[in-house]
Design a protein around this motif. Structure first.
Motif, PDB file in Angstrom:
ATOM      1  N   ALA A  86       0.910  -0.685   0.535  1.00  0.00           N
ATOM      2  CA  ALA A  86      -0.049   0.387   0.070  1.00  0.00           C
ATOM      3  C   ALA A  86       1.235   1.149  -0.072  1.00  0.00           C
ATOM      4  O   ALA A  86       1.746   1.106   0.584  1.00  0.00           O
ATOM      5  N   SER A  87       0.453   1.942  -0.757  1.00  0.00           N
ATOM      6  CA  SER A  87       1.588   3.488  -0.850  1.00  0.00           C
ATOM      7  C   SER A  87      -0.032   5.273  -1.253  1.00  0.00           C
ATOM      8  O   SER A  87      -1.164   4.683  -1.068  1.00  0.00           O
ATOM      9  N   PHE A  96      -1.169   3.738   6.122  1.00  0.00           N
ATOM     10  CA  PHE A  96      -1.455   2.082   7.018  1.00  0.00           C
ATOM     11  C   PHE A  96      -1.610   2.104   7.592  1.00  0.00           C
ATOM     12  O   PHE A  96      -3.228   0.897   7.957  1.00  0.00           O
ATOM     13  N   ARG A  97      -1.286   2.597   8.386  1.00  0.00           N
ATOM     14  CA  ARG A  97      -1.775   1.316  10.221  1.00  0.00           C
ATOM     15  C   ARG A  97      -3.349   2.068  10.748  1.00  0.00           C
ATOM     16  O   ARG A  97      -2.854   1.415  11.893  1.00  0.00           O
ATOM     17  N   ARG A 147      -0.208  -8.389   9.116  1.00  0.00           N
ATOM     18  CA  ARG A 147       0.599  -7.121   7.818  1.00  0.00           C
ATOM     19  C   ARG A 147       1.869  -6.752   8.899  1.00  0.00           C
ATOM     20  O   ARG A 147       2.053  -7.244  10.080  1.00  0.00           O
ATOM     21  N   ASN A 171       2.847  -2.791   9.562  1.00  0.00           N
ATOM     22  CA  ASN A 171       2.901  -1.605   9.526  1.00  0.00           C
ATOM     23  C   ASN A 171       4.448  -0.957   9.127  1.00  0.00           C
ATOM     24  O   ASN A 171       3.962   0.483   8.743  1.00  0.00           O
ATOM     25  N   LYS A 219       6.326  -1.504   6.956  1.00  0.00           N
ATOM     26  CA  LYS A 219       6.612  -1.744   5.034  1.00  0.00           C
ATOM     27  C   LYS A 219       5.306  -1.673   4.465  1.00  0.00           C
ATOM     28  O   LYS A 219       5.429  -1.567   3.451  1.00  0.00           O
ATOM     29  N   ASN A 220       4.214  -1.214   5.446  1.00  0.00           N
ATOM     30  CA  ASN A 220       2.326  -1.053   4.691  1.00  0.00           C
ATOM     31  C   ASN A 220       2.339  -2.268   3.551  1.00  0.00           C
ATOM     32  O   ASN A 220       1.773  -1.850   1.941  1.00  0.00           O
ATOM     33  N   THR A 221       1.945  -3.254   4.197  1.00  0.00           N
ATOM     34  CA  THR A 221       2.219  -4.449   3.559  1.00  0.00           C
ATOM     35  C   THR A 221       1.433  -5.520   4.441  1.00  0.00           C
ATOM     36  O   THR A 221       1.184  -5.414   5.878  1.00  0.00           O
ATOM     37  N   ALA A 275      -8.695  -1.549   1.725  1.00  0.00           N
ATOM     38  CA  ALA A 275      -7.671  -0.920   3.000  1.00  0.00           C
ATOM     39  C   ALA A 275      -9.304  -0.455   3.260  1.00  0.00           C
ATOM     40  O   ALA A 275      -9.584   0.792   2.529  1.00  0.00           O
TER      41      ALA A 275
END
Length: 114
Positions: free
Chosen positions: A24-25, A29-30, A73, A75, A77-79, A99
Motif C-alpha cells: 500500500a502507498s 496504512f497503520r 500485516r 505496518n 512496510k505497509n504490507t 483498505a
C-alpha cells in the motif's frame, strides 16, 4: 495517490499453498482495517479475511477459510499478506486487497486445479 498492489497469485494444485501480498502507498496504512476479498466467476465478491488497524491487529475470517488462511500485516512496510494453505478448487477466484473497503487493488488470480 492511493495504490494497493497485489502479488503472489498463480496456479496451484489442490492441497498446495500460496502467499498473497499487498503493498500500500498513499494512505496512513497503520490506521486502516485491511482485508482480502475474492470473486469467483459468476459469483459476488466475498470477504475472505480482515485484520484491524490502529494497533489492534485482530483478525477475522470467512468460515470457508478458517484454519487454512492467515492474514497478517507489517505496518513498517505497509504490507498485508494472506497465507493460503490446503487450497481447494473452490478457492479459485480473483483476490483483491482492500483498505477499509474504500480503496482497492487491481486483483490477482488464484487458480487451484490439478
Amino acid at each position: 495517490q492511493v495504490q494497493l498492489v497485489e502479488s503472489g497469485g498463480g496456479l496451484v494444485q489442490p492441497g498446495g499453498s500460496l502467499r498473497l501480498s499487498c503493498a500500500a502507498s498513499g494512505i496512513m496504512f497503520r490506521i486502516y482495517n485491511m482485508a482480502w476479498y475474492r470473486q469467483a466467476p459468476g459469483a459476488q465478491r466475498e470477504l475472505v479475511a480482515l485484520i484491524s488497524g490502529g494497533g489492534g491487529g485482530s483478525a477475522s475470517y470467512a468460515d470457508s477459510v478458517k484454519g487454512r488462511f492467515t492474514i497478517s500485516r507489517d505496518n513498517a512496510k505497509n504490507t498485508v499478506t494472506l497465507q493460503m494453505n490446503s487450497l481447494k478448487p473452490e478457492d479459485t477466484a480473483v483476490y483483491y486487497c482492500a483498505a477499509a473497503s474504500k480503496f482497492w487493488g487491481q486483483g490477482t488470480q488464484v487458480t487451484v486445479s490439478a
